[in-house]
Design a protein around this motif. Structure first.
Motif, short mmCIF file in Angstrom:
data_model
loop_
_atom_site.label_atom_id
_atom_site.label_comp_id
_atom_site.label_asym_id
_atom_site.label_seq_id
_atom_site.Cartn_x
_atom_site.Cartn_y
_atom_site.Cartn_z
N LEU A 1 0.86 -1.18 0.00
CA LEU A 1 0.00 0.00 0.00
C LEU A 1 0.90 1.24 0.00
O LEU A 1 1.58 1.51 0.99
CB LEU A 1 -0.87 -0.04 1.27
N ARG A 2 0.95 1.94 -1.12
CA ARG A 2 1.89 3.06 -1.26
C ARG A 2 1.22 4.42 -1.13
O ARG A 2 0.02 4.55 -1.36
CB ARG A 2 2.61 2.99 -2.60
N GLY A 3 2.03 5.43 -0.81
CA GLY A 3 1.53 6.81 -0.78
C GLY A 3 0.84 7.14 0.52
O GLY A 3 0.72 6.32 1.42
N THR A 4 0.38 8.39 0.62
CA THR A 4 -0.29 8.83 1.85
C THR A 4 -1.66 9.41 1.53
O THR A 4 -1.88 9.93 0.43
CB THR A 4 0.54 9.93 2.56
N PHE A 5 -2.56 9.31 2.49
CA PHE A 5 -3.93 9.80 2.32
C PHE A 5 -3.92 11.33 2.21
O PHE A 5 -4.53 11.90 1.33
CB PHE A 5 -4.80 9.34 3.50
N PHE A 6 -3.21 11.98 3.13
CA PHE A 6 -3.04 13.44 3.06
C PHE A 6 -1.79 13.74 2.25
O PHE A 6 -0.82 13.00 2.33
CB PHE A 6 -2.89 14.04 4.47
N LYS A 7 -1.82 14.81 1.48
CA LYS A 7 -0.64 15.18 0.68
C LYS A 7 0.51 15.49 1.64
O LYS A 7 0.38 16.31 2.53
CB LYS A 7 -0.96 16.39 -0.20
N SER A 8 1.61 14.78 1.46
CA SER A 8 2.71 14.92 2.39
C SER A 8 4.05 14.87 1.65
O SER A 8 4.25 14.00 0.81
CB SER A 8 2.64 13.79 3.43
N GLU A 9 4.92 15.81 1.98
CA GLU A 9 6.26 15.80 1.38
C GLU A 9 7.29 15.88 2.49
O GLU A 9 7.12 16.62 3.44
CB GLU A 9 6.43 17.01 0.45
N LYS A 10 8.37 15.09 2.33
CA LYS A 10 9.40 15.08 3.37
C LYS A 10 10.75 15.48 2.81
O LYS A 10 11.15 15.03 1.75
CB LYS A 10 9.51 13.69 4.00
N LYS A 11 11.45 16.30 3.59
CA LYS A 11 12.81 16.68 3.23
C LYS A 11 13.74 16.13 4.31
O LYS A 11 13.52 16.36 5.50
CB LYS A 11 12.90 18.22 3.17
N PHE A 12 14.76 15.37 3.89
CA PHE A 12 15.69 14.79 4.86
C PHE A 12 16.96 15.64 4.93
O PHE A 12 17.55 15.98 3.91
CB PHE A 12 16.03 13.34 4.48
N ILE A 13 17.33 15.99 6.15
CA ILE A 13 18.52 16.81 6.39
C ILE A 13 19.50 15.96 7.20
O ILE A 13 19.13 15.41 8.25
CB ILE A 13 18.15 18.10 7.18
N TYR A 14 20.73 15.84 6.73
CA TYR A 14 21.70 15.00 7.43
C TYR A 14 22.70 15.85 8.22
O TYR A 14 23.24 16.82 7.71
CB TYR A 14 22.42 14.06 6.44
N ASP A 15 22.87 15.44 9.47
CA ASP A 15 23.77 16.16 10.37
C ASP A 15 24.81 15.13 10.83
O ASP A 15 24.50 14.20 11.57
CB ASP A 15 22.95 16.68 11.57
N GLU A 16 26.04 15.29 10.32
CA GLU A 16 27.06 14.25 10.58
C GLU A 16 27.93 14.57 11.79
O GLU A 16 29.07 14.12 11.89
CB GLU A 16 27.92 14.06 9.32
N SER A 17 27.38 15.32 12.74
CA SER A 17 28.14 15.63 13.96
C SER A 17 27.89 14.55 15.01
O SER A 17 27.03 13.69 14.86
CB SER A 17 27.72 17.00 14.50
N GLU A 18 28.66 14.62 16.10
CA GLU A 18 28.47 13.70 17.24
C GLU A 18 27.07 13.91 17.83
O GLU A 18 26.51 15.00 17.70
CB GLU A 18 29.51 14.00 18.34
N ALA B 1 10.39 9.45 11.76
CA ALA B 1 10.28 10.36 10.62
C ALA B 1 8.83 10.51 10.18
O ALA B 1 8.40 11.58 9.76
CB ALA B 1 11.12 9.85 9.45
N GLY B 2 8.06 9.43 10.35
CA GLY B 2 6.64 9.43 9.97
C GLY B 2 5.77 10.35 10.80
O GLY B 2 4.62 10.62 10.46
N ARG B 3 6.31 10.85 11.92
CA ARG B 3 5.52 11.78 12.76
C ARG B 3 5.52 13.19 12.16
O ARG B 3 4.72 14.02 12.54
CB ARG B 3 6.11 11.88 14.19
N ALA B 4 6.47 13.46 11.25
CA ALA B 4 6.58 14.83 10.69
C ALA B 4 5.89 14.90 9.34
O ALA B 4 5.99 13.98 8.54
CB ALA B 4 8.04 15.22 10.53
N GLY B 5 5.21 16.01 9.12
CA GLY B 5 4.60 16.25 7.81
C GLY B 5 3.53 15.26 7.45
O GLY B 5 3.46 14.79 6.33
N ARG B 6 2.66 14.91 8.43
CA ARG B 6 1.55 14.00 8.13
C ARG B 6 0.64 14.63 7.08
O ARG B 6 0.03 13.95 6.28
CB ARG B 6 0.74 13.68 9.40
#
Length: 492
Positions: A157-174, A356-361
């Motif tokens: 089952l793919r996609g989301t019921f509400f229109k949702s877009e996610k942007k991933f930001i990587y932080d390579e610090s400790e 991650a699924g908690r953001a941008g529902r």
């Protein structure tokens, strides 16, 4: 159309709608239905949704309900006034007479497996019941376990019921409050949005260690470092619960150069309060959320916009659905990823994806992943299908789902007695191995956590492609008083 099956559905894709439609169908046919969920998912939000669909005709069953409430539910259940139970794993043992359907939501969740004897897994037990009775079982998850995905017929089952877009930001610090994390949190607070911040460690710090000799301050009853709680100036063992006043000098070398290691939720919450004095930031872990009432109160306040950010452990990842959260921060995952366990990658990725699924529902969401293993998350955090394909190849032929494991543990107050009992058992298992060519003794010796609750612990790990020889081995060990765990998920 299958007796047992898996819905592999993205977060927010509408798995619950399928569950409720199926439940409705079985209730109309006069059958009893069990909806299993991880305990922490049994929130007021889920109860409200069930009420919208089924009125008052259901019972909620978990460890935190009062004995009085339990009695009421049992009475209504046995008189068939209610035919639907939404519950945690123990609900599987209610006295069903006309059970027709079991739904196991978040089927990958480790809380379905009992840490105490008997080490049953409610998901596996549900599938076993389907093989013996006229019961349909539907498993569901956005991050299904490798074993379920490989063994069960599934629907994607793919996609989301509400229109949702996610942007991933990587932080390579400790692991810690970096400029990247502070900047993203500031942006969310400024725009009137909410955030969730995940960290796998409770307390202020995971442990205290001596800067001079490097030794860790350990629990006197368990061979693990004790967590440090700054406000109360105490050390607590997360295994046996032992607490003591925090020491200011090293027992081994006498040095007073004691430093705290591995930041926990308490320390992180304090640091965020300092960084954002106007923001309303609350802690959401097992130290803070000790009752169902506190859980309901905190989630209600968060939903009503009275809290700007929740800082918590794994509890944060469980099915809470909030449309004003635009930021999820994931910290401390490298430690989980490097854990010496064949399921470390699966567990860590599933957890990161659930948080991650908690953001941008609905709308745009941002996810900050603080990790030095960026490549792993970049490859898979948006593509669990690719992860499953790679993981299945990596596990064949020696790990589940291609082989089954049995772990047995012996505990004794005397190290010598524990070792002696282990050796006697290993000798018997060697005899069995001679008769069962497919049975393999992977290894035996001290447990990773050697002492727990004042007892020395030794283990044996066995592997086989078939369950029958493992059951024979389990019986040999059980007769000798060993703790027997088939299909273990805990190896410490």
């Amino acid at each position: 159309s299958h007796k047992t099956s898996l819905i592999f559905g993205d977060t927010g894709s509408g798995k619950s709608e399928i569950y409720f439609s199926l439940i409705h169908k079985y209730l109309l046919a006069g059958k009893q239905v069990l909806l299993l969920m991880p305990e922490i998912s049994l929130t007021p939000q889920m109860t409200k949704r069930l009420k919208n669909y089924f009125g008052e005709k259901f019972g909620v069953w978990h460890s935190k309900i009062t004995p009085k409430k339990r009695g009421e539910i049992l009475q209504k259940f046995q008189s068939r006034e209610i035919n639907l139970i939404a519950g945690a794993r123990s609900a599987l043992f209610l006295p069903f007479s006309e059970l027709g359907l079991i739904i196991v939501d978040e089927e990958h969740d480790d809380s379905y497996k009992s840490a105490q004897n008997p080490h049953y897994n409610a998901r596996d037990l549900a599938i076993f019941l389907a093989s013996k009775f006229d019961v349909k079982v539907v498993l569901g998850s956005a991050t299904p376990s490798v074993v379920s995905f490989k063994k069960q017929p599934h629907f994607r089952l793919r996609g989301t019921f509400f229109k949702s877009e996610k942007k991933f930001i990587y932080d390579e610090s400790e692991t810690g409050l970096s400029d990247v994390i502070l900047g993203e949190l500031a942006a969310s607070f400024a725009s009137g949005k909410q955030a969730v911040v995940f960290l796998p460690t409770r307390a202020n710090f995971r442990y205290l260690s001596c800067r001079e000799c490097g030794s860790t301050i350990k629990c006197p009853f368990c061979s693990v470092g004790m967590s440090f709680y700054k406000k109360r100036n105490l050390l607590k063992c997360q295994y046996c619960g032992f607490t003591t006043v925090a020491t200011c000098s090293c027992e081994k070398c006498g040095s007073e150069m004691i430093e705290a290691k591995k930041i926990g939720t308490d320390e992180l919450t304090d640091a965020l309060h300092l960084a954002f004095p106007a923001a309303r930031i609350e802690k959401f872990d097992r130290d803070e959320i000790t009752t169902q009432n506190k859980l309901e109160k905190t989630l209600k306040a968060f939903n009503a916009g009275e809290i700007d950010a929740l800082v918590g452990t794994q509890m944060l990842s469980k099915g809470h659905d909030y449309h004003n959260v635009d930021l999820a921060v994931i910290m401390g995952v490298d430690e989980l990823l490097n854990f010496p366990d064949f399921r470390a990658r699966e567990r860590t990725l599933a957890l990161a994806m659930q948080v991650a699924g908690r953001a941008g529902r609905s709308g745009e969401g941002r996810v900050v992943v603080q990790s030095r293993q960026r490549e792993f998350f970049e490859n898979f955090i948006s593509d669990y299908d690719a992860f499953l394909a790679e993981e299945i190849l990596a596990r064949e032929p020696i790990y589940p789902p291609f082989a089954r494991l049995l772990r047995v543990v012996v505990s004794e107050k005397s190290e010598h007695a524990a070792k002696q009992r282990l050796e006697i058992c290993v000798a018997e298992l060697e005899n069995l191995r001679m008769a069962e060519s497919s049975l393999e003794i992977v290894g035996h010796g001290k447990c990773a956590i050697e002492i727990m609750g004042g007892k020395y612990r030794f283990e044996i790990l066995l592997r086989c492609t078939s369950h029958a020889p493992l059951i024979k081995a389990a019986r040999i060990c059980a007769v000798q008083g060993f703790d027997v765990d088939m299909d273990p998920i805990n190896f410490s």
